[in-house]
Design a protein around this motif. Structure first.
Motif, PDB file in Angstrom:
ATOM      1  N   ILE A 111     103.421  44.806  91.663  1.00  0.00           N
ATOM      2  CA  ILE A 111     102.473  44.487  92.727  1.00  0.00           C
ATOM      3  C   ILE A 111     102.254  42.978  92.813  1.00  0.00           C
ATOM      4  O   ILE A 111     102.202  42.398  93.903  1.00  0.00           O
ATOM      5  CB  ILE A 111     101.129  45.217  92.492  1.00  0.00           C
ATOM      6  N   GLU A 112     102.134  42.330  91.666  1.00  0.00           N
ATOM      7  CA  GLU A 112     101.963  40.873  91.645  1.00  0.00           C
ATOM      8  C   GLU A 112     103.166  40.181  92.276  1.00  0.00           C
ATOM      9  O   GLU A 112     103.022  39.195  93.016  1.00  0.00           O
ATOM     10  CB  GLU A 112     101.760  40.400  90.208  1.00  0.00           C
ATOM     11  N   ALA A 113     104.365  40.703  92.006  1.00  0.00           N
ATOM     12  CA  ALA A 113     105.574  40.129  92.596  1.00  0.00           C
ATOM     13  C   ALA A 113     105.577  40.319  94.107  1.00  0.00           C
ATOM     14  O   ALA A 113     106.004  39.436  94.868  1.00  0.00           O
ATOM     15  CB  ALA A 113     106.824  40.772  91.978  1.00  0.00           C
ATOM     16  N   ALA A 114     105.099  41.488  94.546  1.00  0.00           N
ATOM     17  CA  ALA A 114     105.030  41.756  95.977  1.00  0.00           C
ATOM     18  C   ALA A 114     104.072  40.790  96.665  1.00  0.00           C
ATOM     19  O   ALA A 114     104.341  40.301  97.767  1.00  0.00           O
ATOM     20  CB  ALA A 114     104.598  43.206  96.225  1.00  0.00           C
ATOM     21  N   ILE A 115     102.950  40.512  96.029  1.00  0.00           N
ATOM     22  CA  ILE A 115     101.976  39.579  96.597  1.00  0.00           C
ATOM     23  C   ILE A 115     102.596  38.197  96.753  1.00  0.00           C
ATOM     24  O   ILE A 115     102.392  37.518  97.772  1.00  0.00           O
ATOM     25  CB  ILE A 115     100.707  39.514  95.712  1.00  0.00           C
ATOM     26  N   VAL A 116     103.372  37.780  95.748  1.00  0.00           N
ATOM     27  CA  VAL A 116     104.041  36.471  95.820  1.00  0.00           C
ATOM     28  C   VAL A 116     104.987  36.431  97.021  1.00  0.00           C
ATOM     29  O   VAL A 116     105.023  35.450  97.769  1.00  0.00           O
ATOM     30  CB  VAL A 116     104.817  36.183  94.519  1.00  0.00           C
TER      31      VAL A 116
END
Length: 222
Positions: free
Chosen positions: A40-45
């Protein structure tokens, strides 16, 4: 936003930590849940990266639109002066340039509107992803607390266990580019018919220029 990124993010939003864990064979649940949060953090980036591009596109389109509107206004003043000086040739040239600008303005306005829509959409995705991250983080904390009350360790926690997944939250990756559509007039074919059509179009354009000039002269004399 492209369909691929939308699909991946939608899967992330619709997934739950429990569903992710249940889909994994012989894996440590806590590690799986932590990996899901990292996805999810990667998606936000990635979404933030696309947001930056959309904001840059809107800025460039807005700047171009403002410049063309300013040029159109300036040309109107020059046309009026040319008419007052009896220089119809200069007035016609300025009117022709105005018509070119008028053809480009709707394209620029559409580009600004599309960029603005994309910015709002991307911001909503970021908010949704952040909410999903908080939700899964809470579920992870609850799982850790529950695990602390278990006397005997759960099976399948050995270091050498396979961590192959049938379903897992996909990483929203591969930032994509939005190319602004440029304003332009299609090139005519080189055939005889195309040449005649081009000549006819130029004649109609010349008539429109003269009609506008006549209207401006009439308004100036009034």
């Amino acid at each position: 936003m492209k369909e691929g990124l939308m699909t991946r993010i939608s899967r992330i939003i619709s997934a739950s930590a429990n569903a992710v864990v249940d889909s994994v064979e012989n894996a440590t649940p806590q590690l799986v849940m932590e990996q899901a949060i990292r996805e999810i953090e990667a998606a936000i980036v990635d979404v933030r990266d696309q947001l930056g591009k959309a904001e840059a596109a809107k800025y460039l389109s807005s700047k171009a639109l403002n410049n063309e509107n300013s040029r159109h206004t300036s040309l109107a003043e020059q046309i009026e002066l040319a008419v007052q000086e009896g220089r119809d040739d200069l007035a016609e040239a300025a009117i022709a340039k105005q018509m070119d600008i008028e053809a480009q303005i709707p394209v620029l306005e559409k580009a600004v509107a599309e960029a603005d829509h994309e910015i709002n959409e991307l911001n909503s995705y970021i908010s949704a992803l952040q909410g999903k991250k908080r939700e899964m983080r809470q579920q992870l904390n609850e799982f850790i607390k529950a695990s602390e009350h278990v006397v005997n360790g759960a099976t399948g926690d050995q270091p050498g266990a396979s961590r192959t997944t049938e379903r897992k939250v996909e990483q929203a990756s591969g930032a994509f580019n939005r190319v602004l559509e440029g304003a332009g007039v299609p090139t005519s074919d080189s055939s005889a018919d195309a040449s005649k059509l081009a000549e006819l179009e130029e004649l109609a354009r010349s008539n429109r220029i003269k009609e506008r000039l006549a209207r401006i002269k009439s308004e100036t004399e009034a």
